[in-house]
Design an enzyme around this catalytic site. Structure first.
Site, PDB file in Angstrom:
ATOM      1  N   CYS A   1      12.650   2.366 -29.703  1.00 39.90           N
ATOM      2  CA  CYS A   1      12.343   1.174 -28.910  1.00 39.90           C
ATOM      3  C   CYS A   1      13.074  -0.062 -29.442  1.00 39.90           C
ATOM      4  O   CYS A   1      12.756  -0.586 -30.519  1.00 39.90           O
ATOM      5  CB  CYS A   1      10.828   0.929 -28.892  1.00 39.90           C
ATOM      6  SG  CYS A   1      10.352  -0.447 -27.830  1.00 39.90           S
TER       7      CYS A   1
ATOM      8  N   GLN B   1      -1.020  -0.662  -7.375  1.00 42.33           N
ATOM      9  CA  GLN B   1      -1.643  -1.915  -7.830  1.00 42.33           C
ATOM     10  C   GLN B   1      -3.147  -1.776  -8.073  1.00 42.33           C
ATOM     11  O   GLN B   1      -3.878  -2.760  -8.038  1.00 42.33           O
ATOM     12  CB  GLN B   1      -1.379  -3.042  -6.824  1.00 42.33           C
ATOM     13  CG  GLN B   1       0.103  -3.345  -6.643  1.00 42.33           C
ATOM     14  CD  GLN B   1       0.355  -4.482  -5.691  1.00 42.33           C
ATOM     15  OE1 GLN B   1      -0.288  -4.607  -4.649  1.00 42.33           O
ATOM     16  NE2 GLN B   1       1.293  -5.333  -6.027  1.00 42.33           N
ATOM     17  N   THR B   2      -3.612  -0.553  -8.349  1.00 41.31           N
ATOM     18  CA  THR B   2      -5.045  -0.320  -8.537  1.00 41.31           C
ATOM     19  C   THR B   2      -5.254   0.650  -9.693  1.00 41.31           C
ATOM     20  O   THR B   2      -4.529   1.644  -9.823  1.00 41.31           O
ATOM     21  CB  THR B   2      -5.677   0.240  -7.250  1.00 41.31           C
ATOM     22  OG1 THR B   2      -5.320  -0.590  -6.139  1.00 41.31           O
ATOM     23  CG2 THR B   2      -7.203   0.274  -7.361  1.00 41.31           C
TER      24      THR B   2
ATOM     25  N   GLU C   1      -1.347   8.585  -4.608  1.00 38.01           N
ATOM     26  CA  GLU C   1      -0.277   7.648  -4.967  1.00 38.01           C
ATOM     27  C   GLU C   1      -0.391   6.344  -4.181  1.00 38.01           C
ATOM     28  O   GLU C   1      -0.111   5.265  -4.709  1.00 38.01           O
ATOM     29  CB  GLU C   1       1.092   8.294  -4.744  1.00 38.01           C
ATOM     30  CG  GLU C   1       1.471   9.323  -5.794  1.00 38.01           C
ATOM     31  CD  GLU C   1       1.509   8.733  -7.197  1.00 38.01           C
ATOM     32  OE1 GLU C   1       2.056   7.627  -7.364  1.00 38.01           O
ATOM     33  OE2 GLU C   1       0.982   9.371  -8.117  1.00 38.01           O
TER      34      GLU C   1
ATOM     35  N   SER D   1      -5.628 -12.098  -5.170  1.00 39.20           N
ATOM     36  CA  SER D   1      -4.592 -12.121  -6.204  1.00 39.20           C
ATOM     37  C   SER D   1      -3.895 -13.470  -6.299  1.00 39.20           C
ATOM     38  O   SER D   1      -3.481 -13.876  -7.386  1.00 39.20           O
ATOM     39  CB  SER D   1      -3.557 -11.016  -5.939  1.00 39.20           C
ATOM     40  OG  SER D   1      -3.004 -11.160  -4.641  1.00 39.20           O
TER      41      SER D   1
ATOM     42  N   CYS E   1       1.818   1.672 -23.813  1.00 36.76           N
ATOM     43  CA  CYS E   1       2.738   0.545 -23.610  1.00 36.76           C
ATOM     44  C   CYS E   1       2.158  -0.387 -22.537  1.00 36.76           C
ATOM     45  O   CYS E   1       2.747  -0.620 -21.483  1.00 36.76           O
ATOM     46  CB  CYS E   1       4.112   1.072 -23.195  1.00 36.76           C
ATOM     47  SG  CYS E   1       5.429  -0.168 -23.314  1.00 36.76           S
TER      48      CYS E   1
ATOM     49  N   GLY F   1      -9.394  -2.828  -1.580  1.00 38.25           N
ATOM     50  CA  GLY F   1      -8.412  -3.907  -1.465  1.00 38.25           C
ATOM     51  C   GLY F   1      -7.064  -3.454  -0.944  1.00 38.25           C
ATOM     52  O   GLY F   1      -6.833  -2.269  -0.706  1.00 38.25           O
TER      53      GLY F   1
END
Length: 375
Positions: free
Chosen positions: A218, A52-53, A47, A313, A202, A91
């Site tokens: 939705c 972000q990976t 986790e 980033s 999604c 990173g």
């Protein structure tokens, strides 16, 4: 609830969404190494790596990491340099430092056992509310909600949330919806299903709405807003910085390197002496200034070895490296430093641009390219 965060959907609608989501997940769940284990330590490591990976980037790092550090005690007892080296290239290096710190807390204060409750997990370094919820749900099968980037996007589209998802009132509402989706005893499956739906169907751009199991529920799709939710900030032009680095050899086949401060960008990694070029400053002048101010000695700047572009980033750099010679004095700096042989460089955790530089100087056959003469 379109455009507002005040009203929560009714329980009946949430239960209907949950049943469809879980039925889809049962058929479509992605296979991952960390989903094949019940070990809370390994689930926690995964986790943290997944923050972000992408999954495909994480998988080889995860395998190497848990092979080298199979238990939380093994991680806690490892030198930080070894942890950072295994993380090199993934990173967001504060994750590795915090993982190491948290492992020490778990060993020292929790008897080598991860806390089971989300609020206690969230006290560990590097674990925020969503990661705590994910670890509690996946490792301990708690009915705890998550709100990672995938879950946030799925819920925002489902309920046509047009406001910024960073607004505290909107985030509170999304947390309540996430909690409301969990059927009793289904916290693990709900967390994983939201992650998978956001990652595979999604998606941030061009969501595959015809394949979505929740399309009938939705609001975003019904209003034709699925492509514009979540609201995107205007793209900014990324600033560019010229960085200069000095390749300083000592005549014994060793090169001078220093460790970056633990806090901040690339904290704890090793690099060559140097820094950022100021506007209108010549690169050679910038390099002499950075070494003099940061290391306390003078240098003679030689020929350029390489110019290596790299993107972060929020900005981009070009790293310009030069062969240099010390003109007197030993390093005078607060940072940790050492002279390292070429084989030792492969053992240190370096930023990616510096790793590419080392590979330029030492090609695969292991021989250093002959140095150009100094000017």
């Amino acid at each position: 609830m379109a455009g507002t965060s005040r009203n929560l959907p009714d329980r009946r609608r949430l239960r209907a969404i949950s049943r469809r989501l879980l039925a889809w997940f049962k058929r479509s769940a992605r296979k991952m190494d960390w989903r094949e284990t019940d070990d809370p330590y390994r689930i926690w490591v995964s986790e943290i790596m997944l923050q972000q990976t992408r999954v495909d980037a994480v998988t080889p790092y995860y395998r190497r990491f848990v092979s080298t550090f199979p238990t939380v005690r093994a991680l806690a007892e490892a030198p930080l340099d070894q942890v950072m080296k295994l993380w090199e290239g993934l990173g967001y290096y504060s994750r590795a430092r915090n993982l190491h710190r948290a492992a020490n807390v778990v060993v020292r204060e929790h008897g080598c056992r991860l806390p089971r409750e989300p609020h206690r997990l969230a006290t560990l370094p590097g674990i925020g509310r969503s990661t705590a919820g994910a670890v509690a749900a996946i490792a301990f099968r708690k009915d705890s909600p998550i709100l990672d980037a995938n879950a946030k996007r799925v819920l925002a589209r489902l309920f046509a949330v047009q406001e910024s998802l960073t607004r505290p009132s909107v985030e509170r509402t999304l947390w309540e919806i996430s909690r409301g989706l969990i059927l009793p005893g289904k916290g693990r499956e709900t967390a994983l299903a939201l992650m998978d739906l956001g990652a595979t169907v999604c998606t941030p751009r061009r969501p595959a709405c015809p394949a979505c199991p929740l399309r009938a529920h939705c609001d975003g799709l019904r209003e034709g807003r699925q492509e514009t939710i979540p609201a995107r900030r205007p793209k900014k032009v990324l600033p560019h910085h010229d960085m200069v680095a000095a390749w300083i050899a000592d005549g014994k086949g060793r090169v001078l390197v220093g460790r970056r401060p633990d806090r901040g960008l690339l904290g704890g990694l090793w690099e060559l002496p140097g820094g950022r070029r100021r506007p209108k400053e010549a690169r050679g002048e910038a390099l002499r200034r950075e070494v003099r101010e940061g290391w306390g000695f003078g240098i003679e700047v030689g020929d350029r070895i390489a110019s290596i572009p790299h993107g972060f980033s929020h900005f981009r750099i070009t790293l310009h490296a030069y062969r240099c010679r010390r003109t007197g004095g030993r390093p005078q700096t607060d940072r940790e430093w050492r002279w390292v042989h070429s084989e030792g460089l492969s053992d240190l955790a370096l930023p990616r641009a510096y790793r590419r530089l080392v590979e330029t100087v030492f090609p695969k056959e292991g021989k250093e390219k002959p140095p150009p003469r100094l000017r």
